[in-house]
Design an enzyme around this catalytic site. Structure first.
Site, short mmCIF file in Angstrom:
data_model
loop_
_atom_site.label_atom_id
_atom_site.label_comp_id
_atom_site.label_asym_id
_atom_site.label_seq_id
_atom_site.Cartn_x
_atom_site.Cartn_y
_atom_site.Cartn_z
N LYS A 59 -17.18 18.49 -3.34
CA LYS A 59 -16.57 17.45 -4.01
C LYS A 59 -18.04 16.45 -4.37
O LYS A 59 -18.28 15.49 -3.72
CB LYS A 59 -15.80 16.57 -3.32
N LYS A 101 -11.00 15.71 3.88
CA LYS A 101 -12.24 15.01 3.10
C LYS A 101 -12.87 14.26 4.18
O LYS A 101 -12.60 13.48 4.86
CB LYS A 101 -11.50 14.28 2.15
N ARG A 151 0.57 -1.15 -0.07
CA ARG A 151 -0.04 -0.02 -0.01
C ARG A 151 0.82 1.22 0.00
O ARG A 151 0.70 2.06 -0.85
CB ARG A 151 -0.84 0.03 1.22
N GLU A 202 -17.69 16.13 0.71
CA GLU A 202 -18.12 15.05 -0.46
C GLU A 202 -19.62 14.32 -0.24
O GLU A 202 -19.39 13.26 0.62
CB GLU A 202 -16.95 14.08 -0.41
#
Ligand code: 13P
Length: 338
Positions: A217, A134, A44, A175
């Site tokens: 977003k 976010k 990752r 978002e």
């Protein structure tokens, strides 16, 4: 005092978009496995290093959203990710929600959690170099969904999150995603997206968020993945703009998510959106539509690292072309790009 409006303006600067590389450990592990790579912590890390060190990324990317694991990892040369991003001319973003959890009283629906203890967590991220954050809310269409309760609960959480971010000196990327899953039509997606955005805008106002320091977003309004009727890019763009009709001109900018659209389609839609009149800076904050080709090219094989970076650079260049009005379908077949 953090210059929230300045940071937000930099995120949506002309010709630049945001790279969303903040998949949770579970999601990233599943994507690695599907691509043929072992779902390890090191893979990752290596994959995210491949992405952020792609040559010239900062020419068309303003910032990169990371998850907590990557945020605390280091590049091969020993630099922590936030410091490395700063060195590359990129702003660091951090996903701070704790994921979408079942919403009691609303079967099949979710509310995104993570508000408990949020302020000190945000302060910690800011201290370690984050410039923006976010939070993703998830709404589904179908069988009476989304319910009033789901729309309200998710919008309220986004409002509280945005206010907390600004208090701690971080720009909130807000978002609310209406999922593409299902057989619904383009018109249904437009209606639901408009409703969700209206609720989100109202909560941002109630929580006193300074819109000049907020990046929205949203999803594009698209037909559901199981809808038998396709929509042309201009229809998607028009429906999306109509859904965003309630978004004030004072907002710093709108950065669309890709939501599982194939990369070329997302880019085509972005180009069509850019071609319509709009009152805020408009750009992309894609995850899959930017990185899927890179992951497929890399597959966890160190020998394919450069191929992965070229695949990312190509999608970045095509989306930058969409932003500047120079995108044409035949660019997709241009081998030299990227
Ligand atoms: P997608 O562009 O793949 O939808 O990802 C954007 C994102 O940040 C999801 O939270």
């Amino acid at each position: 005092m953090a210059d929230l409006a300045g940071t937000a303006a930099a995120l949506v600067a002309p010709g630049k978009g945001i790279l969303a590389a903040d998949e949770s450990i579970g999601t990233m592990s599943a994507r690695l496995t599907a691509a043929g790579a072992a779902p390890t912590r090191e893979n990752r890390r290596a994959y995210r290093e491949l992405l952020v060190t792609a040559p010239c990324l900062a020419s068309a990317i303003s910032g990169v959203i990371l998850c907590d694991e990557t945020f605390r990892q280091r590049l091969g040369d020993g630099r922590p990710f936030p410091a490395a991003l700063a060195g590359l001319g990129l702003l660091t973003g951090i996903k701070v929600d704790a994921g979408a959890k079942p919403l009691p009283g609303a079967p099949g629906e979710t509310v995104t959690e993570g508000l408990d203890g949020l302020a000190p967590r945000l302060a910690g991220y800011a201290e370690l170099g984050a410039a923006f954050a976010k939070w993703r809310a998830v709404l589904r269409i179908g069988d009476g969904r989304p319910s009033r309760a789901a729309v309200r609960a998710n919008a309220q959480a986004l409002g509280r999150y945005a206010a907390a971010c600004q208090q701690e000196g971080l720009v909130p990327v807000v978002e609310p995603e209406v999922l593409m899953d299902g057989p619904h039509s383009l018109a249904q997606c437009e209606t639901v997206t408009a409703l969700v955005l209206l609720e989100v805008m109202s909560e941002l106002q109630d929580y006193g968020a300074d819109l000049a320091g907020v990046v929205l977003k949203p999803n594009m309004a698209v037909p559901g993945s199981g809808c038998p009727e396709a929509a042309a890019p201009h229809q998607v763009a028009e429906a999306t703009m109509a859904a965003l009709g309630c978004v004030p001109a004072t907002l710093a900018g709108v950065a669309f998510l890709s939501g599982g659209q194939p990369p070329e389609r997302a880019t085509r839609h972005l180009a069509a959106l850019q071609g319509l009149p709009h009152v805020w800076p408009l750009t992309f904050s894609f995850g899959r539509a930017l990185v899927d080709p890179a992951l497929a090219a890399w597959r966890g094989d160190p020998a394919c690292r450069e191929a992965g970076q070229r695949a990312l650079a190509r999608r970045v260049a095509l989306n930058a072309a969409a932003l500047t009005g120079t995108y044409r379908d035949d660019l997709e077949r241009e081998p030299a790009l990227g």
